[in-house]
Design a protein around this motif. Structure first.
Motif, mmCIF file in Angstrom:
data_model
loop_
_atom_site.group_PDB
_atom_site.id
_atom_site.type_symbol
_atom_site.label_atom_id
_atom_site.label_comp_id
_atom_site.label_asym_id
_atom_site.label_seq_id
_atom_site.Cartn_x
_atom_site.Cartn_y
_atom_site.Cartn_z
ATOM 1 N N GLU A 95 1.259 4.450 -2.732
ATOM 2 C CA GLU A 95 1.135 5.853 -2.328
ATOM 3 C C GLU A 95 2.391 6.656 -2.668
ATOM 4 N N VAL A 96 3.533 6.071 -2.295
ATOM 5 C CA VAL A 96 4.798 6.795 -2.473
ATOM 6 C C VAL A 96 5.089 7.002 -3.954
ATOM 7 N N ARG B 137 7.045 3.157 4.754
ATOM 8 C CA ARG B 137 7.590 4.109 3.761
ATOM 9 C C ARG B 137 9.110 4.066 3.731
ATOM 10 N N ALA C 47 3.120 7.245 -6.333
ATOM 11 C CA ALA C 47 2.184 8.179 -6.960
ATOM 12 C C ALA C 47 2.488 9.627 -6.592
ATOM 13 N N SER C 48 3.365 9.826 -5.591
ATOM 14 C CA SER C 48 3.620 11.200 -5.151
ATOM 15 C C SER C 48 4.735 11.839 -5.970
ATOM 16 N N VAL D 166 0.847 -1.200 0.000
ATOM 17 C CA VAL D 166 0.000 0.000 0.000
ATOM 18 C C VAL D 166 0.880 1.247 0.000
ATOM 19 N N ALA D 167 1.897 1.251 0.884
ATOM 20 C CA ALA D 167 2.791 2.402 0.980
ATOM 21 C C ALA D 167 3.516 2.633 -0.349
#
Lengths: 251, 263
Positions: B59-60, B231, B62-63, B55-56
């Motif tokens: 998210e990461v 992360r 995509a940033s 999941v992380a």
């Protein structure tokens, strides 16, 4: 012989020359002593800190971390390398993890160790083990795998048990490569201890460099930097001597 | 490198367990990592879990911040490493050409080759400040000495007779260099480059952990402090992938130009 002596002489010349240039540049005002200190100031600070016992305290702190880490890395590396060299399944099992360790600059895991172990010796030791483990493992593995299969088969047909094969053939035959791995490991374990100390510790040579840098004490910082460089040279020389000895012992 | 294979020809071919041992080991590791924290055997706070990591990672990745961190770190590395290659190769060839120059330069170079270059970081920060320059400098120092030292080791092994023969047959200096010196030193140079890549990457991450306000190393440090292990691991794995890719690239170069005989 003369070549050896002349290379020693040239080494000495370059060493003295560097000190002279360093001192002259500072005395002549070409570079500020704030940036590079000077050999005389560094020498004086070294003697003063030696009298106070500061040098001994930080040296001992680093040396203990280093010895623990090197002992763990060597025993784990040799044990795993031996097992992997004798049993293919073990080698295959370890392969992905070894590849991961090999391609990860171990320092990327340092913040993880801090989260687990806090600041201080356990983190320094863990970082240094991560630095030093792979070359020792890889060299031991190569050493065991390169043991002559004819020799093994012959010993086997003469009734040697697996333990005999291991102690009498595999181990002695792979000693030079193991020592080679340890030679690589020494430098890396030293780097691991010092970097961990640089980032967060309360004693040690790496800590002293970072601590004195924080207070802009260039002279004291230089003392510890030079001390680390000397330690590195001495350790490498010592390992080279061990390696020469192990070569003689084998034959 | 693959020479040991011969030593195993006496054994039966790999059976199932042997062939799949690596895959099984990784799966078991991932399974334990997922299950043990869920059972409360280890504290999830400190170890995270593979599913949280996945999941992380999404998210990461995509940033925009991740990519700018990656770009910054790679920039610091590329400039430092590039400078080291550009300076170290001509320097090594020059020093190697004269026994006296080599005698004088060898001791200090060896000392800096052996000492961990990160200990110079506080000094470099004092000289160059906390910005980009001190990071580039530490990567440069970390990469420079392995290249020079290995290049010199390679030049040591050049067969003097070959050079003389070439000379007698009227080869120009350039021809001597490209047909004798370069091929003979190439394997050593590649060993130096492999070491330099590893040390350079280590140094840039270490320098960013030590002091910075952006970059992969900074993020690893930051997520470590705030115990966002998921992360932290995404960023640490990024470093592994970079390291792995670079070592593969050097490996390909070694296959092409490296040592042909395995000693």
């Amino acid at each position: 012989m003369t070549l050896r002596r002349s290379s020693w002489a040239l080494g000495l010349v370059s060493f003295v020359g560097l000190l002279a240039i360093w001192q002259a540049a500072v005395s002549a005002g070409l570079i500020g002593a704030y940036y590079v200190s000077s050999p005389i100031a560094v020498g004086e600070a070294f003697v003063a800190m030696l009298r106070e016992g500061t040098i001994q305290r930080h040296f001992t702190a680093s040396a203990i971390s280093f010895l623990i880490a090197f002992a763990i890395a060597t025993s784990a590396g040799v044990a795993l390398g031996m097992a992997a060299g004798m049993f293919r399944t073990v080698e295959r099992t370890l392969d992905p993890f070894v590849w991961f360790l090999y391609s990860t600059p171990a320092i990327a895991l340092y913040p993880l160790f801090v989260a687990w172990l806090g600041f201080g010796r356990p983190t320094s030791v863990a970082t240094a083990v991560m630095f030093a483990l792979t070359p020792i493992y890889a060299n031991t593995l190569t050493g065991v795998k390169n043991v002559s299969p004819q020799l093994m088969r012959m010993a086997h047909s003469f009734g040697a048990r697996p333990m005999d094969l291991f102690v009498r053939i595999a181990l002695p035959a792979s000693v030079p490569l193991i020592v080679g791995g340890m030679q690589l490991g020494v430098g890396r374990a030293l780097a691991g201890v010092l970097v961990a100390e640089l980032f967060g510790a309360n004693a040690g040579l790496g800590f002293s460099i970072a601590y004195n840098a924080q207070y802009m004490r260039t002279t004291k910082m230089m003392v510890f930097i030079l001390l680390v460089i000397v330690c590195g040279l001495v350790l490498t020389r010592a390992m080279a001597a061990v390696s020469a000895m192990s070569d003689r012992w084998r034959t | 490198m693959r020479a040991p294979v011969r030593a195993r020809s006496g054994r039966p071919a790999a059976h199932g367990l042997e062939r799949w041992a690596g895959v099984i080991a990784v799966l078991v590791f991932l399974a334990l990592w997922e299950i043990l924290p869920r059972l409360g055997v280890v504290n999830e706070f400190f170890t995270s879990r593979p599913s949280l990591l996945a999941v992380a990672a999404v998210e990461v990745l995509a940033s925009a911040q991740y990519w700018s961190d990656l770009a910054l770190t790679m920039q610091e590395f590329a400039v430092g490493f590039g400078l080291a290659v550009v300076v170290a190769i001509p320097m090594g060839l020059l020093i190697g050409a004269s026994p006296i120059a080599r005698g004088i330069a060898m001791t200090p170079m060896m000392a800096l080759y052996i000492a961990p270059s990160m200990i110079l970081l506080p000094l470099l920060i004092l000289w160059l400040g906390v910005g980009l320059a001190s990071k580039i400098a530490v990567v440069f120092i970390a990469s420079y000495f392995p290249i020079v030292i290995n290049l010199l080791a390679g030049m040591d092994e050049i067969d003097g007779r070959l050079v003389r023969v070439g000379h007698v047959f009227g080869a120009s200096r350039l021809q001597l260099f490209s047909t004798i010196h370069l091929p003979a030193t190439m394997p050593h140079l590649l060993v130096g480059l492999r070491l330099a890549v590893g040390r350079g990457l280590l140094s840039v991450i270490a320098a960013e952990i030590f002091v910075s306000s952006a970059g992969i190393g900074y993020r690893i440090q930051m997520f470590g402090n705030s115990l966002r292990i998921d992360r932290l691991l995404v960023y640490a794995l990024t470093v592994s992938i970079i390291g792995y890719t670079m070592s593969r690239v050097i490996g390909l170069l070694e296959e092409r130009w490296g040592a042909r005989s395995v000693s």
